[in-house]
Design a protein around this motif. Structure first.
Motif, PDB file in Angstrom:
ATOM      1  N   LEU A   1       8.268   7.329   9.105  1.00 25.04           N
ATOM      2  CA  LEU A   1       8.082   6.043   8.928  1.00 25.04           C
ATOM      3  C   LEU A   1       7.115   5.513   8.066  1.00 25.04           C
ATOM      4  N   ARG A   2       7.233   6.232   6.829  1.00 21.83           N
ATOM      5  CA  ARG A   2       6.635   5.512   6.117  1.00 21.83           C
ATOM      6  C   ARG A   2       8.067   5.940   4.806  1.00 21.83           C
ATOM      7  N   GLN A   3       8.654   5.783   4.431  1.00 22.10           N
ATOM      8  CA  GLN A   3       9.615   6.001   4.388  1.00 22.10           C
ATOM      9  C   GLN A   3      10.427   4.406   4.405  1.00 22.10           C
ATOM     10  N   ALA A   4      10.712   5.115   6.190  1.00 18.89           N
ATOM     11  CA  ALA A   4      11.103   3.924   6.791  1.00 18.89           C
ATOM     12  C   ALA A   4      10.624   2.171   6.546  1.00 18.89           C
ATOM     13  N   LYS A   5       9.659   2.083   5.923  1.00 14.50           N
ATOM     14  CA  LYS A   5       8.966   0.862   5.897  1.00 14.50           C
ATOM     15  C   LYS A   5       9.044   0.796   3.792  1.00 14.50           C
ATOM     16  N   GLY A   6       9.756   1.105   3.649  1.00 16.68           N
ATOM     17  CA  GLY A   6      10.247   0.793   2.050  1.00 16.68           C
ATOM     18  C   GLY A   6       8.680   1.977   0.543  1.00 16.68           C
ATOM     19  N   MET A   7       7.700   2.822   1.783  1.00 17.50           N
ATOM     20  CA  MET A   7       6.278   2.182   1.504  1.00 17.50           C
ATOM     21  C   MET A   7       6.078   3.559   0.254  1.00 17.50           C
ATOM     22  N   SER A   8       5.923   3.246  -1.121  1.00 12.69           N
ATOM     23  CA  SER A   8       5.360   4.952  -1.338  1.00 12.69           C
ATOM     24  C   SER A   8       4.132   5.493  -1.410  1.00 12.69           C
ATOM     25  N   GLN A   9       3.579   7.063  -0.922  1.00 15.59           N
ATOM     26  CA  GLN A   9       2.981   7.025  -0.871  1.00 15.59           C
ATOM     27  C   GLN A   9       1.671   6.937  -1.477  1.00 15.59           C
ATOM     28  N   GLU A  10       1.401   6.178  -2.412  1.00 16.58           N
ATOM     29  CA  GLU A  10       0.112   5.042  -3.026  1.00 16.58           C
ATOM     30  C   GLU A  10       0.054   4.598  -2.332  1.00 16.58           C
ATOM     31  N   GLU A  11       0.753   3.461  -1.910  1.00 11.78           N
ATOM     32  CA  GLU A  11       1.198   2.197  -1.256  1.00 11.78           C
ATOM     33  C   GLU A  11       0.308   2.167  -0.142  1.00 11.78           C
ATOM     34  N   LEU A  12       0.990   3.384   0.740  1.00 15.37           N
ATOM     35  CA  LEU A  12       0.418   3.717   2.270  1.00 15.37           C
ATOM     36  C   LEU A  12      -1.264   4.012   2.015  1.00 15.37           C
ATOM     37  N   ALA A  13      -1.542   4.527   0.568  1.00 13.17           N
ATOM     38  CA  ALA A  13      -2.535   6.103   0.666  1.00 13.17           C
ATOM     39  C   ALA A  13      -3.759   4.100   0.753  1.00 13.17           C
ATOM     40  N   HIS A  14      -3.205   2.998  -0.257  1.00 13.82           N
ATOM     41  CA  HIS A  14      -4.193   2.002  -0.250  1.00 13.82           C
ATOM     42  C   HIS A  14      -3.844   1.182   0.764  1.00 13.82           C
ATOM     43  N   LEU A  15      -3.084   0.638   1.672  1.00 15.65           N
ATOM     44  CA  LEU A  15      -3.116   0.598   2.446  1.00 15.65           C
ATOM     45  C   LEU A  15      -4.601   1.294   3.773  1.00 15.65           C
ATOM     46  N   ALA A  16      -4.335   2.335   3.664  1.00 14.41           N
ATOM     47  CA  ALA A  16      -4.526   3.398   5.190  1.00 14.41           C
ATOM     48  C   ALA A  16      -6.405   3.363   3.667  1.00 14.41           C
ATOM     49  N   ASP A  17      -6.351   2.965   3.467  1.00 17.27           N
ATOM     50  CA  ASP A  17      -8.085   4.068   2.491  1.00 17.27           C
ATOM     51  C   ASP A  17      -8.109   5.148   2.269  1.00 17.27           C
ATOM     52  N   ILE A  18      -6.993   5.529   2.044  1.00 16.33           N
ATOM     53  CA  ILE A  18      -7.224   6.993   1.801  1.00 16.33           C
ATOM     54  C   ILE A  18      -6.891   7.619   0.851  1.00 16.33           C
ATOM     55  N   ASP A  19      -6.915   8.645   0.389  1.00 12.69           N
ATOM     56  CA  ASP A  19      -6.192   9.164  -0.797  1.00 12.69           C
ATOM     57  C   ASP A  19      -5.173   9.615  -0.627  1.00 12.69           C
ATOM     58  N   ARG A  20      -4.811   9.469  -1.862  1.00 13.76           N
ATOM     59  CA  ARG A  20      -2.238   9.507  -2.356  1.00 13.76           C
ATOM     60  C   ARG A  20      -2.563  11.173  -2.433  1.00 13.76           C
TER      61      ARG A  20
ATOM     62  N   LEU B   1       0.836   1.893   8.920  1.00 16.86           N
ATOM     63  CA  LEU B   1       2.296   1.306   9.587  1.00 16.86           C
ATOM     64  C   LEU B   1       3.181   1.060  10.072  1.00 16.86           C
ATOM     65  N   GLU B   2       1.908   0.272  11.053  1.00 15.15           N
ATOM     66  CA  GLU B   2       2.407  -0.635  12.245  1.00 15.15           C
ATOM     67  C   GLU B   2       2.773  -0.294  13.129  1.00 15.15           C
ATOM     68  N   VAL B   3       2.088   1.159  13.779  1.00 14.45           N
ATOM     69  CA  VAL B   3       2.751   1.527  14.930  1.00 14.45           C
ATOM     70  C   VAL B   3       1.204   2.288  15.938  1.00 14.45           C
ATOM     71  N   GLU B   4       1.558   2.701  16.810  1.00 17.55           N
ATOM     72  CA  GLU B   4       0.500   3.328  17.532  1.00 17.55           C
ATOM     73  C   GLU B   4       0.415   5.019  16.876  1.00 17.55           C
TER      74      GLU B   4
END
Lengths: 85, 85
Positions: free
Chosen positions: B14-33, B58-61
DNA sequence: TTGTGACTTAGAGTCCGTT
DNA sequence: CAACGGACTCTAAGTCACA
C-alpha cells in the motif's frame, strides 16, 4: 472512536453471538481469561497476533474484528461502491 | 502464513502504491522510520493502535491492512457472495 | 532510501487472587 | 460468569548511529 473500542465491541459481540463465555474463548485462543476481560473493556491495545488468535477461535477473519460497525442502507451502498472500484 | 507477514506485505504494498517512502509514511503516521522498516520486515507484532495510525496515513481502513491478499477472479466472486449475506 | 544492531522504557500479556 | 486488583515477565514502542 478509538480502534481498541471498535475491537472491544466486535470481540464481545462475536463472542456472545457464539454463545461463548470469556473463559471458553480464552481456552480456545490460548489467552489468559483476565486479559480477554480487559480487552473487552478497552484496557489494552492488543497486538495483531492476539487479534488473529481470537479471530481463529471465533471462526472469522482477523480483519473482521477491526471493522467499524457500519450498518444501515447507506453503509451497504458504500460497500457496493467500494466493490465497484 | 503469520498475521505479521500479512500485515508487513499489505503495508509495503500500500505504501508503494501511494508512491511513498518509509520516511514520508513515518512522518504522516507519526512513527519512527526505522520502526516502519522493522514492521515491513515482520520483526514485531504491531499493536492495533499502530495499525490504525498507519491505515489513516495510507487512507485505508485498519481492517484492510490485515486482509490476506486474495486477488483474482475467484476472490472477487467470493467477495460478491460475502456481500450477499 | 532502507536495513540493522544496540539500547531504554512503556505497556502487553500472565498468574495469583477477591468481589 | 464477569469485573477488578496486584505483581510479575517479556516484547512492542520508540530513538540513535552507522552501513
Amino acid at each position: 472512536m478509538e480502534i481498541r473500542e471498535v475491537f472491544a465491541l466486535n470481540l464481545k459481540a462475536l463472542r456472545q453471538a457464539k454463545g461463548m463465555s470469556q473463559e471458553e474463548l480464552a481456552h480456545l485462543a490460548d489467552i489468559d481469561r483476565t486479559y480477554i476481560s480487559s480487552l473487552e473493556r478497552s484496557i489494552y491495545n492488543a497486538s495483531i497476533d492476539v487479534v488473529d488468535r481470537l479471530a481463529n477461535a471465533l471462526e472469522v477473519e482477523a480483519a473482521d474484528l477491526l471493522k467499524k460497525p457500519a450498518a444501515g442502507r447507506k453503509a451497504r451502498l458504500a460497500k457496493k461502491m467500494a466493490l465497484g472500484q
